[in-house]
Scaffold this active site. Structure first.
Site, mmCIF file in Angstrom:
data_model
loop_
_atom_site.group_PDB
_atom_site.id
_atom_site.type_symbol
_atom_site.label_atom_id
_atom_site.label_comp_id
_atom_site.label_asym_id
_atom_site.label_seq_id
_atom_site.Cartn_x
_atom_site.Cartn_y
_atom_site.Cartn_z
ATOM 1 N N TYR A 142 0.816 -1.216 0.000
ATOM 2 C CA TYR A 142 0.000 0.000 0.000
ATOM 3 C C TYR A 142 0.851 1.269 0.000
ATOM 4 O O TYR A 142 0.375 2.339 -0.350
ATOM 5 C CB TYR A 142 -0.956 0.024 1.207
ATOM 6 N N LYS A 187 3.992 -15.134 2.322
ATOM 7 C CA LYS A 187 3.959 -15.892 1.065
ATOM 8 C C LYS A 187 5.411 -16.151 0.678
ATOM 9 O O LYS A 187 5.889 -15.769 -0.402
ATOM 10 C CB LYS A 187 3.197 -15.060 0.010
ATOM 11 N N ASP A 219 -2.456 -18.020 1.618
ATOM 12 C CA ASP A 219 -3.603 -18.715 1.011
ATOM 13 C C ASP A 219 -4.120 -19.805 1.952
ATOM 14 O O ASP A 219 -5.324 -19.976 2.139
ATOM 15 C CB ASP A 219 -3.241 -19.292 -0.369
ATOM 16 N N ASP A 243 -5.071 -6.778 5.861
ATOM 17 C CA ASP A 243 -6.320 -6.105 5.497
ATOM 18 C C ASP A 243 -7.377 -7.161 5.175
ATOM 19 O O ASP A 243 -8.512 -7.126 5.669
ATOM 20 C CB ASP A 243 -6.040 -5.221 4.263
ATOM 21 N N ASP A 247 -10.514 -8.787 7.935
ATOM 22 C CA ASP A 247 -11.936 -8.739 7.578
ATOM 23 C C ASP A 247 -12.555 -10.132 7.614
ATOM 24 O O ASP A 247 -13.695 -10.311 8.041
ATOM 25 C CB ASP A 247 -12.130 -8.142 6.174
#
Ligand code: NAD
Length: 354
Positions: A142, A187, A219, A243, A247
Site C-alpha cells: 500500500y 507468502k 492462502d 487487510d 476482515d
C-alpha cells in the site's frame, strides 16, 4: 491523573456511537483516579464541509498532542464523488501516518451468546472464538512505489528488517498476555519480502522463549480461518494480507458492530476505532450498535492509558449486558427484542463495577 483524549466522532453513525462511548467511559473512570479530558476534532466528510479538507491541521496537531485518539467513523455517500485525494477516508491514512501508527490490532471475539450470528458450522466455534489479528499498517504494497502507464501498472511490496522487527515485538508481547501462540502469515514460497519477514519473525521470537511461533502461507491461512478458526491465538502479517485476513476474521465472529481496533506506534499514543464504517444506511436512527466503539475505548485504557483494570471492567460489563439479552438490531435474531444505541450503552453502564 488526567489524560488528554482527542475525540474524533466523524460522520454517519460516528457521532452516535462516540457519544454513548463517552458516557460509558465517564462512568467507568469515576472513582478510578483517572480523569479523561476530551477535546473534540473534525475529520472526514464533516471536516470537508466545514474546513475544506478531510484532515485539518488542527485535528492532526490535536491528535499528536494527546495521550490517545478515539475515533468514530468517516465517510458517506455525500462525499463519494470527490476526487481520491479529497475523500473522507484520507483522514484515516493521514492520522495513521502522522502519528506513526504502524501496528493495527484487531481482536475477533465470538461471544457465546452471539454464536448464532457466526456463519460457520456451530461445531467449528463451540466455546467461542478469540483471535487477535495484528496487521502491519504503514509498509508493504500500500505504501511501496507505484506507477501507472497507458497499458501497464505496478505496485511494489517493500519491507525493511526494522519494520518487520517492530511489528514482530507487538505480536509477541500481545501473545504473552494470551495463549502465547503466534502464527506469522506470509507468502515466503514466492515473495522475497516474505522471506525477509519470516527470517526476522523467527529472530524476534527467539527473544520470547515462551512463545510458540509458526509460519503459514497466506492462502492457507485464509482457508484455515474458516476450516478450523480455533487453532489461532495471535496472527501477525503484512499490510495487505492483514487487510484481507482481518476482515475475514471479523466476519466469522458475526457482527461488524461488535469489533474494536487499536492502531499503535512506538510509544503509548494510539488511535482506537470500531472496525465498521459510518453506516450511512442507518445513521440518525439511533439503532447503531455502540459496542465496537465501547470495546475500542477499553483497548485505549489498556494500551495507551495503562488501566487494564478499567478496560476489563468495561469488557466484563459488555459481556454481562449480552448475557442479559441486550441486543441492538444488528445482533438480534428475528424474534428477539431490540434496543437503541443509547439503551445498549445504558445496559453496559448498568453492569459496570464502580
Ligand atoms: P459500514 O461498516 O459502514 O456498513 C456496512 C453494513 O454494516 C451496513 O449495513 C451498516 O448499517 C452495518 N453496520 C456497520 N456498523 C454498524 C453498527 N455499529 N451497528 C449496526 N450496523 C452496523 O461499511 P460500508 O457501508 O462499506 O461503508 C460506509 C462508509 O463508511 C463508506 O463511506 C466507507 O468508505 C466508510 N468506512 C469508513 C471506515 C472508517 O472510518 N474506519 C471503515 C469502513 C468504511
Amino acid at each position: 491523573m488526567e489524560k488528554r483524549i482527542a475525540v474524533i466522532p466523524g460522520d454517519g453513525i460516528g457521532p452516535e456511537v462516540i457519544g454513548e462511548t463517552l458516557r460509558v467511559l465517564d462512568c467507568a473512570t469515576q472513582n478510578s483516579g483517572l480523569k479523561l479530558a476530551y477535546t473534540h476534532y473534525l475529520a472526514g466528510g464533516c471536516a470537508i464541509d466545514e474546513k475544506g479538507c478531510p484532515l485539518p491541521d488542527e485535528t492532526l496537531a490535536g491528535a499528536k498532542n494527546s495521550d490517545a485518539v478515539l475515533l468514530g467513523a468517516v465517510g458517506g455517500w455525500k462525499w463519494d464523488a470527490l476526487p481520491s485525494d479529497m475523500r473522507p477516508e484520507n483522514a484515516l491514512l493521514g492520522l495513521r501516518a502522522g502519528l506513526g501508527l504502524f501496528a493495527n490490532v484487531r481482536p475477533a471475539l465470538l461471544y457465546g451468546e452471539l454464536a448464532s450470528a457466526c456463519p460457520l458450522k456451530p461445531s467449528l466455534t463451540e466455546g467461542g472464538l478469540d483471535i487477535v489479528v495484528i496487521r502491519e499498517l504503514t509498509g508493504g504494497l500500500y505504501f511501496g512505489k507505484k506507477e501507472r502507464g497507458e497499458t501497464w501498472a505496478y505496485d511494489t511490496m517493500r519491507y525493511s528488517d526494522e519494520e518487520v522487527r517492530r511489528i514482530a515485538h507487538v505480536a509477541m508481547k500481545t501473545a504473552m498476555g494470551r495463549k502465547k501462540q503466534v502464527v506469522s502469515v506470509d507468502k515466503a514460497n514466492i515473495l522475497e519480502s516474505s522471506r525477509l519477514w519470516r527470517k526476522v519473525m523467527t529472530e524476534v521470537a527467539g527473544e520470547y522463549p515462551e512463545i510458540t511461533l509458526s509460519h503459514m502461507y497466506v492462502d492457507n491461512a485464509a482457508m484455515q480461518l474458516v476450516r478450523n478458526p480455533k487453532q489461532f491465538d495471535v496472527i501477525v502479517t503484512e499490510n495487505m494480507f492483514g487487510d484481507i485476513l482481518s476482515d475475514e476474521a471479523a466476519m466469522i465472529t458475526g457482527s461488524i458492530g461488535m469489533l474494536p481496533s487499536a492502531s499503535l506506534g512506538a510509544g503509548t499514543l494510539g488511535m482506537y476505532e470500531p472496525v465498521h464504517g459510518s453506516a450511512p444506511d442507518i445513521a440518525g436512527q439511533g439503532i447503531a450498535n455502540p459496542l465496537a466503539t465501547i470495546l475500542s475505548a477499553a483497548m485505549m485504557l489498556r494500551y495507551s492509558l495503562g488501566r487494564e483494570d478499567i478496560a476489563k471492567n468495561i469488557e466484563n460489563a459488555v459481556r454481562k449486558a449480552l448475557e442479559n439479552g441486550a441486543r441492538t438490531k444488528d445482533i438480534a435474531l428475528a424474534d428477539e427484542k431490540t434496543i437503541s444505541t443509547s439503551q445498549m450503552a445504558e445496559a453496559v453502564i448498568g453492569f459496570l463495577e464502580v
